[in-house]
Design a protein around this motif. Structure first.
Motif, PDB file in Angstrom:
ATOM      1  N   PRO A  66      27.351  47.158  43.654  1.00 41.51           N
ATOM      2  CA  PRO A  66      27.175  47.469  42.476  1.00 41.51           C
ATOM      3  C   PRO A  66      27.994  46.047  41.742  1.00 41.51           C
ATOM      4  O   PRO A  66      28.002  44.779  43.331  1.00 41.51           O
ATOM      5  CB  PRO A  66      28.679  48.120  42.276  1.00 41.51           C
ATOM      6  CG  PRO A  66      28.408  48.627  44.268  1.00 41.51           C
ATOM      7  CD  PRO A  66      27.276  47.604  44.409  1.00 41.51           C
ATOM      8  N   LYS A  67      28.851  45.307  40.923  1.00 42.85           N
ATOM      9  CA  LYS A  67      30.007  44.536  40.497  1.00 42.85           C
ATOM     10  C   LYS A  67      30.406  44.211  41.312  1.00 42.85           C
ATOM     11  O   LYS A  67      31.739  45.257  41.953  1.00 42.85           O
ATOM     12  CB  LYS A  67      30.262  44.727  39.313  1.00 42.85           C
ATOM     13  CG  LYS A  67      31.140  44.204  38.531  1.00 42.85           C
ATOM     14  CD  LYS A  67      31.786  44.237  37.053  1.00 42.85           C
ATOM     15  CE  LYS A  67      32.244  42.733  36.930  1.00 42.85           C
ATOM     16  NZ  LYS A  67      32.877  43.257  35.284  1.00 42.85           N
ATOM     17  N   ARG A  68      31.087  43.596  41.841  1.00 41.28           N
ATOM     18  CA  ARG A  68      32.125  42.749  42.907  1.00 41.28           C
ATOM     19  C   ARG A  68      32.801  41.232  43.055  1.00 41.28           C
ATOM     20  O   ARG A  68      32.342  40.191  41.709  1.00 41.28           O
ATOM     21  CB  ARG A  68      31.346  43.616  44.264  1.00 41.28           C
ATOM     22  CG  ARG A  68      29.760  42.056  44.025  1.00 41.28           C
ATOM     23  CD  ARG A  68      28.950  42.436  45.512  1.00 41.28           C
ATOM     24  NE  ARG A  68      28.058  40.738  45.671  1.00 41.28           N
ATOM     25  CZ  ARG A  68      26.790  41.673  45.266  1.00 41.28           C
ATOM     26  NH1 ARG A  68      26.783  42.974  44.197  1.00 41.28           N
ATOM     27  NH2 ARG A  68      25.764  40.777  45.043  1.00 41.28           N
ATOM     28  N   LEU A  69      33.210  41.356  43.900  1.00 38.99           N
ATOM     29  CA  LEU A  69      34.775  39.841  43.625  1.00 38.99           C
ATOM     30  C   LEU A  69      35.160  39.857  45.326  1.00 38.99           C
ATOM     31  O   LEU A  69      34.872  40.383  45.642  1.00 38.99           O
ATOM     32  CB  LEU A  69      35.469  40.505  43.089  1.00 38.99           C
ATOM     33  CG  LEU A  69      36.899  39.547  42.323  1.00 38.99           C
ATOM     34  CD1 LEU A  69      36.230  38.721  41.764  1.00 38.99           C
ATOM     35  CD2 LEU A  69      38.549  39.982  42.223  1.00 38.99           C
ATOM     36  N   THR A  70      34.792  38.719  44.936  1.00 37.53           N
ATOM     37  CA  THR A  70      35.021  37.978  46.267  1.00 37.53           C
ATOM     38  C   THR A  70      36.851  37.692  46.393  1.00 37.53           C
ATOM     39  O   THR A  70      37.369  37.428  45.753  1.00 37.53           O
ATOM     40  CB  THR A  70      34.612  36.505  46.875  1.00 37.53           C
ATOM     41  OG1 THR A  70      33.332  36.891  46.984  1.00 37.53           O
ATOM     42  CG2 THR A  70      35.307  36.317  48.366  1.00 37.53           C
ATOM     43  N   VAL A  71      37.391  38.531  47.695  1.00 38.12           N
ATOM     44  CA  VAL A  71      38.970  37.993  48.355  1.00 38.12           C
ATOM     45  C   VAL A  71      38.808  38.477  49.536  1.00 38.12           C
ATOM     46  O   VAL A  71      37.577  37.578  50.111  1.00 38.12           O
ATOM     47  CB  VAL A  71      39.699  39.759  47.722  1.00 38.12           C
ATOM     48  CG1 VAL A  71      39.422  40.547  46.871  1.00 38.12           C
ATOM     49  CG2 VAL A  71      38.737  41.159  48.550  1.00 38.12           C
ATOM     50  N   ASN A  72      40.379  37.537  50.479  1.00 38.76           N
ATOM     51  CA  ASN A  72      40.426  37.089  51.505  1.00 38.76           C
ATOM     52  C   ASN A  72      40.767  38.574  52.324  1.00 38.76           C
ATOM     53  O   ASN A  72      41.844  38.985  51.609  1.00 38.76           O
ATOM     54  CB  ASN A  72      41.256  36.200  51.634  1.00 38.76           C
ATOM     55  CG  ASN A  72      40.245  34.558  50.497  1.00 38.76           C
ATOM     56  OD1 ASN A  72      40.377  34.740  49.580  1.00 38.76           O
ATOM     57  ND2 ASN A  72      39.935  34.179  51.975  1.00 38.76           N
ATOM     58  N   ALA A  73      40.638  38.629  53.358  1.00 35.45           N
ATOM     59  CA  ALA A  73      41.350  39.974  54.416  1.00 35.45           C
ATOM     60  C   ALA A  73      43.055  38.407  54.557  1.00 35.45           C
ATOM     61  O   ALA A  73      43.027  37.888  54.320  1.00 35.45           O
ATOM     62  CB  ALA A  73      40.875  40.074  55.166  1.00 35.45           C
ATOM     63  N   VAL A  74      43.614  39.696  54.470  1.00 34.34           N
ATOM     64  CA  VAL A  74      44.847  39.215  55.022  1.00 34.34           C
ATOM     65  C   VAL A  74      44.729  38.679  56.496  1.00 34.34           C
ATOM     66  O   VAL A  74      45.559  37.921  57.197  1.00 34.34           O
ATOM     67  CB  VAL A  74      46.325  40.649  54.707  1.00 34.34           C
ATOM     68  CG1 VAL A  74      47.146  39.610  55.148  1.00 34.34           C
ATOM     69  CG2 VAL A  74      46.176  40.926  53.213  1.00 34.34           C
ATOM     70  N   ASP A  75      44.547  40.477  57.534  1.00 34.81           N
ATOM     71  CA  ASP A  75      44.157  39.343  59.001  1.00 34.81           C
ATOM     72  C   ASP A  75      43.465  38.499  59.405  1.00 34.81           C
ATOM     73  O   ASP A  75      44.197  37.151  60.273  1.00 34.81           O
ATOM     74  CB  ASP A  75      44.506  40.663  59.101  1.00 34.81           C
ATOM     75  CG  ASP A  75      42.974  41.483  59.161  1.00 34.81           C
ATOM     76  OD1 ASP A  75      42.431  41.558  58.300  1.00 34.81           O
ATOM     77  OD2 ASP A  75      42.554  42.735  59.866  1.00 34.81           O
ATOM     78  N   THR A  76      42.851  38.014  58.733  1.00 33.63           N
ATOM     79  CA  THR A  76      41.164  37.401  59.258  1.00 33.63           C
ATOM     80  C   THR A  76      41.803  36.306  58.584  1.00 33.63           C
ATOM     81  O   THR A  76      40.792  35.057  58.628  1.00 33.63           O
ATOM     82  CB  THR A  76      40.723  37.634  59.792  1.00 33.63           C
ATOM     83  OG1 THR A  76      39.800  38.444  58.253  1.00 33.63           O
ATOM     84  CG2 THR A  76      40.721  38.626  60.917  1.00 33.63           C
ATOM     85  N   GLY A  77      41.631  36.452  57.188  1.00 36.39           N
ATOM     86  CA  GLY A  77      41.324  35.567  56.005  1.00 36.39           C
ATOM     87  C   GLY A  77      40.072  35.265  55.927  1.00 36.39           C
ATOM     88  O   GLY A  77      39.326  33.929  55.071  1.00 36.39           O
ATOM     89  N   ASN A  78      39.095  36.205  56.230  1.00 34.44           N
ATOM     90  CA  ASN A  78      37.686  35.770  55.805  1.00 34.44           C
ATOM     91  C   ASN A  78      37.688  36.666  54.492  1.00 34.44           C
ATOM     92  O   ASN A  78      37.967  36.676  53.915  1.00 34.44           O
ATOM     93  CB  ASN A  78      37.037  37.197  57.119  1.00 34.44           C
ATOM     94  CG  ASN A  78      36.507  36.154  58.101  1.00 34.44           C
ATOM     95  OD1 ASN A  78      37.466  35.443  58.740  1.00 34.44           O
ATOM     96  ND2 ASN A  78      36.751  37.427  59.225  1.00 34.44           N
TER      97      ASN A  78
END
Length: 92
Positions: A66-78
């Protein structure tokens, strides 16, 4: 001994189930500087993430998900492909 064949992951069903249980669409995901939030990823994981952008750049729904957005994980930065989000529950 035979076993059951596992059913394949369906991101569309995961998103619909999340929306029915109180999660929000990525249309309203917090922007840069608004804090950390929980995201449901395209792979089915729930992770704590932050948005590093001050605008929303979506990837349209397709055969992959589905519709999605890229974000960054807080713990790893991935990078994570978020399909739904919600604020974390406050600590008791």
């Amino acid at each position: 001994m035979k076993h059951e064949v596992p059913t394949p992951r369906n991101p569309y069903a995961m998103a619909e189930k999340a929306f029915a249980s109180g999660w929000h669409s990525v249309d309203t995901i917090p922007l840069k500087g608004e804090g950390a939030f929980l995201v449901l990823t395209l792979s089915g994981l729930i992770r704590l993430a932050k948005n590093r952008r001050d605008y929303r750049k979506f990837r349209k729904a397709d055969g992959y998900g589905p519709k999605r957005l890229t974000v960054n994980a807080v713990d790893t930065g991935n990078y994570l492909g978020a399909i739904a989000w919600k604020w974390p529950d406050p600590a008791p």
